[in-house]
Write a protein that holds these residues in place. Structure first.
Motif, PDB file in Angstrom:
ATOM      1  N   ARG A  78       0.711  -1.179  -0.023  1.00  0.00           N
ATOM      2  CA  ARG A  78      -0.009   0.039   0.089  1.00  0.00           C
ATOM      3  C   ARG A  78       0.845   1.288   0.019  1.00  0.00           C
ATOM      4  NH1 ARG A  78      -4.265  -2.119   4.084  1.00  0.00           N
ATOM      5  NH2 ARG A  78      -5.683  -3.026   2.392  1.00  0.00           N
ATOM      6  N   TYR A  81       2.663   1.404  -3.482  1.00  0.00           N
ATOM      7  CA  TYR A  81       1.614   1.525  -4.874  1.00  0.00           C
ATOM      8  C   TYR A  81       0.716   2.710  -4.658  1.00  0.00           C
ATOM      9  CZ  TYR A  81       3.943  -2.845  -5.454  1.00  0.00           C
ATOM     10  OH  TYR A  81       5.022  -3.883  -5.415  1.00  0.00           O
ATOM     11  N   PHE A  82       0.613   3.212  -3.414  1.00  0.00           N
ATOM     12  CA  PHE A  82      -0.271   4.349  -3.230  1.00  0.00           C
ATOM     13  C   PHE A  82       0.463   5.486  -2.695  1.00  0.00           C
ATOM     14  CE2 PHE A  82      -3.079   0.571  -3.275  1.00  0.00           C
ATOM     15  CZ  PHE A  82      -3.949   1.119  -4.167  1.00  0.00           C
ATOM     16  N   ASN A  85      -0.633   8.815   0.036  1.00  0.00           N
ATOM     17  CA  ASN A  85      -2.086   8.102   0.203  1.00  0.00           C
ATOM     18  C   ASN A  85      -2.793   8.504  -0.848  1.00  0.00           C
ATOM     19  OD1 ASN A  85      -1.794   7.547   3.000  1.00  0.00           O
ATOM     20  ND2 ASN A  85      -1.421   9.613   3.562  1.00  0.00           N
ATOM     21  N   ALA A  86      -2.470   8.238  -2.204  1.00  0.00           N
ATOM     22  CA  ALA A  86      -3.377   8.181  -3.340  1.00  0.00           C
ATOM     23  C   ALA A  86      -4.491   7.300  -3.149  1.00  0.00           C
ATOM     24  CB  ALA A  86      -2.379   7.899  -4.592  1.00  0.00           C
ATOM     25  N   ALA A  88      -5.431   5.707  -6.045  1.00  0.00           N
ATOM     26  CA  ALA A  88      -5.343   4.720  -7.168  1.00  0.00           C
ATOM     27  C   ALA A  88      -3.828   4.322  -7.336  1.00  0.00           C
ATOM     28  CB  ALA A  88      -6.010   5.068  -8.406  1.00  0.00           C
ATOM     29  N   VAL A  89      -3.560   3.222  -7.743  1.00  0.00           N
ATOM     30  CA  VAL A  89      -2.341   2.913  -8.248  1.00  0.00           C
ATOM     31  C   VAL A  89      -1.772   3.817  -9.538  1.00  0.00           C
ATOM     32  CG1 VAL A  89      -0.739   1.033  -9.160  1.00  0.00           C
ATOM     33  CG2 VAL A  89      -2.312   0.469  -7.582  1.00  0.00           C
TER      34      VAL A  89
END
Length: 107
Positions: A78, A81-82, A85-86, A88-89
């Motif tokens: 997490r 890939y985020f 704190n996005a 979406a990938v």
């Protein structure tokens, strides 16, 4: 077996320059995982000087998956890939990277 990305195409996958030493370390890590030694692989990757790079963090996540530590792996993926704190990938995240994240969700 969950793949770990140790091919010379790592530079293309992560869009960064990877040193020959780091690439060799990832190959050793892959061998340890393939020989059912994920604990040793995790120790090796966690102690290297480039442990905070995306390829090494990905390798740590794969080690954790192989050790059955799914929640820890998911937390690591997490973060990786985020970013920030996005929701979406990122679009430019390679398929190989997405597969590891989804694998951790399914465990």
């Amino acid at each position: 077996m969950i793949p770990i990305h140790t091919r010379p195409t790592l530079e293309t996958i992560y869009n960064i320059q990877i040193s020959p030493d780091a690439l060799a370390l990832l190959r050793v890590t892959q061998g340890l995982i393939e020989n059912n030694q994920p604990e040793q692989a995790l120790t090796l990757v966690s102690q290297c000087s480039t442990r905070d790079s995306a390829p090494m963090r990905n390798a740590r996540g794969v080690c954790l998956l192989h050790m059955g530590k799914y929640e820890e792996a998911l937390a690591l993926f997490r973060e990786l890939y985020f970013p920030n704190n996005a929701f979406a990938v990122p679009r430019d995240a390679p398929t190989e990277v997405r597969v590891n994240y989804v694998s951790s969700l399914l465990m």
